[in-house]
Motif scaffolding. Sequence first.
Motif, PDB file in Angstrom:
ATOM      1  N   ALA A  10      36.627 -51.767  50.994  1.00 26.93           N
ATOM      2  CA  ALA A  10      37.087 -51.188  52.254  1.00 26.93           C
ATOM      3  C   ALA A  10      37.428 -49.729  52.015  1.00 26.93           C
ATOM      4  N   ALA A  11      37.279 -48.916  53.052  1.00 27.09           N
ATOM      5  CA  ALA A  11      37.626 -47.498  52.999  1.00 27.09           C
ATOM      6  C   ALA A  11      38.862 -47.249  53.854  1.00 27.09           C
ATOM      7  N   TRP A  12      39.716 -46.337  53.377  1.00 28.33           N
ATOM      8  CA  TRP A  12      41.014 -46.086  54.005  1.00 28.33           C
ATOM      9  C   TRP A  12      41.284 -44.593  54.112  1.00 28.33           C
ATOM     10  N   ARG A  13      42.157 -44.228  55.047  1.00 29.74           N
ATOM     11  CA  ARG A  13      42.680 -42.864  55.087  1.00 29.74           C
ATOM     12  C   ARG A  13      44.190 -42.928  55.034  1.00 29.74           C
ATOM     13  N   ARG A  14      44.782 -41.909  54.422  1.00 32.05           N
ATOM     14  CA  ARG A  14      46.233 -41.845  54.333  1.00 32.05           C
ATOM     15  C   ARG A  14      46.765 -41.029  55.516  1.00 32.05           C
ATOM     16  N   GLU A  15      47.694 -41.627  56.236  1.00 25.83           N
ATOM     17  CA  GLU A  15      48.261 -40.972  57.415  1.00 25.83           C
ATOM     18  C   GLU A  15      49.383 -40.015  57.009  1.00 25.83           C
ATOM     19  N   ASP A  16      49.829 -39.198  57.969  1.00 31.30           N
ATOM     20  CA  ASP A  16      50.886 -38.223  57.697  1.00 31.30           C
ATOM     21  C   ASP A  16      52.193 -38.888  57.270  1.00 31.30           C
ATOM     22  N   ASP A  17      52.422 -40.130  57.734  1.00 33.29           N
ATOM     23  CA  ASP A  17      53.669 -40.823  57.387  1.00 33.29           C
ATOM     24  C   ASP A  17      53.584 -41.564  56.056  1.00 33.29           C
ATOM     25  N   GLY A  18      52.454 -41.428  55.350  1.00 26.39           N
ATOM     26  CA  GLY A  18      52.290 -42.087  54.056  1.00 26.39           C
ATOM     27  C   GLY A  18      51.617 -43.433  54.129  1.00 26.39           C
ATOM     28  N   ASN A  19      51.541 -44.035  55.318  1.00 27.71           N
ATOM     29  CA  ASN A  19      50.826 -45.292  55.479  1.00 27.71           C
ATOM     30  C   ASN A  19      49.320 -45.052  55.353  1.00 27.71           C
ATOM     31  N   ILE A  20      48.572 -46.124  55.133  1.00 29.33           N
ATOM     32  CA  ILE A  20      47.126 -46.012  55.132  1.00 29.33           C
ATOM     33  C   ILE A  20      46.556 -46.881  56.246  1.00 29.33           C
ATOM     34  N   SER A  21      45.396 -46.489  56.735  1.00 29.94           N
ATOM     35  CA  SER A  21      44.727 -47.258  57.784  1.00 29.94           C
ATOM     36  C   SER A  21      43.246 -47.344  57.465  1.00 29.94           C
ATOM     37  N   LEU A  22      42.604 -48.378  57.981  1.00 32.01           N
ATOM     38  CA  LEU A  22      41.191 -48.617  57.691  1.00 32.01           C
ATOM     39  C   LEU A  22      40.297 -47.561  58.333  1.00 32.01           C
ATOM     40  N   LEU A  23      39.313 -47.102  57.561  1.00 32.60           N
ATOM     41  CA  LEU A  23      38.265 -46.244  58.096  1.00 32.60           C
ATOM     42  C   LEU A  23      37.059 -47.060  58.543  1.00 32.60           C
ATOM     43  N   ASP A  24      36.875 -48.239  57.921  1.00 36.72           N
ATOM     44  CA  ASP A  24      35.781 -49.107  58.333  1.00 36.72           C
ATOM     45  C   ASP A  24      36.298 -50.532  58.429  1.00 36.72           C
ATOM     46  N   ARG A  25      35.748 -51.458  57.673  1.00 34.02           N
ATOM     47  CA  ARG A  25      36.237 -52.842  57.705  1.00 34.02           C
ATOM     48  C   ARG A  25      36.207 -53.413  56.304  1.00 34.02           C
ATOM     49  N   GLU A  26      37.033 -54.398  56.066  1.00 26.93           N
ATOM     50  CA  GLU A  26      36.992 -55.118  54.800  1.00 26.93           C
ATOM     51  C   GLU A  26      35.780 -56.041  54.808  1.00 26.93           C
ATOM     52  N   ARG A  27      35.058 -56.060  53.692  1.00 27.00           N
ATOM     53  CA  ARG A  27      33.835 -56.852  53.675  1.00 27.00           C
ATOM     54  C   ARG A  27      33.423 -57.176  52.245  1.00 27.00           C
ATOM     55  N   VAL A  28      32.512 -58.118  52.117  1.00 22.88           N
ATOM     56  CA  VAL A  28      31.849 -58.394  50.842  1.00 22.88           C
ATOM     57  C   VAL A  28      30.428 -57.883  50.970  1.00 22.88           C
ATOM     58  N   ASP A  29      29.953 -57.203  49.928  1.00 21.98           N
ATOM     59  CA  ASP A  29      28.648 -56.562  49.996  1.00 21.98           C
ATOM     60  C   ASP A  29      28.120 -56.400  48.578  1.00 21.98           C
ATOM     61  N   THR A  30      26.866 -55.997  48.452  1.00 19.71           N
ATOM     62  CA  THR A  30      26.367 -55.583  47.147  1.00 19.71           C
ATOM     63  C   THR A  30      26.629 -54.094  46.990  1.00 19.71           C
ATOM     64  N   ALA A  31      26.819 -53.654  45.758  1.00 21.19           N
ATOM     65  CA  ALA A  31      27.056 -52.236  45.523  1.00 21.19           C
ATOM     66  C   ALA A  31      25.877 -51.397  46.012  1.00 21.19           C
ATOM     67  N   ALA A  32      24.669 -51.904  45.846  1.00 21.64           N
ATOM     68  CA  ALA A  32      23.478 -51.156  46.231  1.00 21.64           C
ATOM     69  C   ALA A  32      23.349 -50.986  47.741  1.00 21.64           C
ATOM     70  N   ALA A  33      23.980 -51.867  48.512  1.00 20.33           N
ATOM     71  CA  ALA A  33      23.894 -51.797  49.972  1.00 20.33           C
ATOM     72  C   ALA A  33      25.111 -51.119  50.601  1.00 20.33           C
ATOM     73  N   LEU A  34      25.981 -50.559  49.783  1.00 21.71           N
ATOM     74  CA  LEU A  34      27.239 -49.994  50.272  1.00 21.71           C
ATOM     75  C   LEU A  34      26.989 -48.808  51.200  1.00 21.71           C
ATOM     76  N   LEU A  35      27.539 -48.885  52.410  1.00 24.00           N
ATOM     77  CA  LEU A  35      27.490 -47.790  53.372  1.00 24.00           C
ATOM     78  C   LEU A  35      28.914 -47.345  53.655  1.00 24.00           C
ATOM     79  N   LEU A  36      29.142 -46.037  53.628  1.00 24.02           N
ATOM     80  CA  LEU A  36      30.491 -45.503  53.765  1.00 24.02           C
ATOM     81  C   LEU A  36      30.559 -44.459  54.867  1.00 24.02           C
ATOM     82  N   PRO A  37      31.722 -44.301  55.485  1.00 22.03           N
ATOM     83  CA  PRO A  37      31.885 -43.246  56.487  1.00 22.03           C
ATOM     84  C   PRO A  37      31.838 -41.866  55.838  1.00 22.03           C
TER      85      PRO A  37
END
Length: 229
Positions: A123-150
Amino acid sequence: MNFLAIETSTEACSVALVHGDEVIERSEIAPRRHAELVLPMADALLAEAGLARGALNGIAVGRGPGAFTGVRLGVSLAQGMAMALDVPVVTVSSLEALALEAPEDDAAILSIIDARMGEIYVAAWRREDDGNISLLDRERVDTAAALLLPEVAAWHVVGSGWATYEAVVRERIHAPIRSADGARFPQARHVAEVAAKRFRQGEAVAPELALPVYLRDKVALTLVEQGKA
């Protein structure tokens, strides 16, 4: 508030105790030994803080994804302890807890756990100004070769999936990698960090509603897939 946090979804077995404003923790890289370690760790933390189990107001647990047996163990223990104490449970994504192992700056975070069988939990995340993190995409199971990122300006990469599939993952990342650490695992102190906010926000649930997240049902390759048939 006093609560225990448990994280057993990967090779790391860890327990944290939140006691007022203090957090204490036990953690060990101990594949296949979680069942023998986790309760003694919890008892040691309670003894160190001078607390009885009855003083706990809740239980938090890493809900996965991760190793099937580890996720099941952690959630089952959390449910059992919470039922015995009549307290609620907060479940926290193990990928979210892992992401909090990354350095604290403006780079996006890729949390990546080796899922075996040629796959990763990611899963990909961003850190917010308050220190929390939020999802940039979704949690998933995948192969490394098929990995798509924002598209982001830079990445921190954390988790055992990097250690196993570094060369392939590098090819899938199209932004500078500010840091990468394949020796990081989800830790109970970060489960506790997330859970503390959720307890305050009233997001705890009854023990029987605290459910694991596996992301896939398949836990082993067939003989044909292993090339043995």
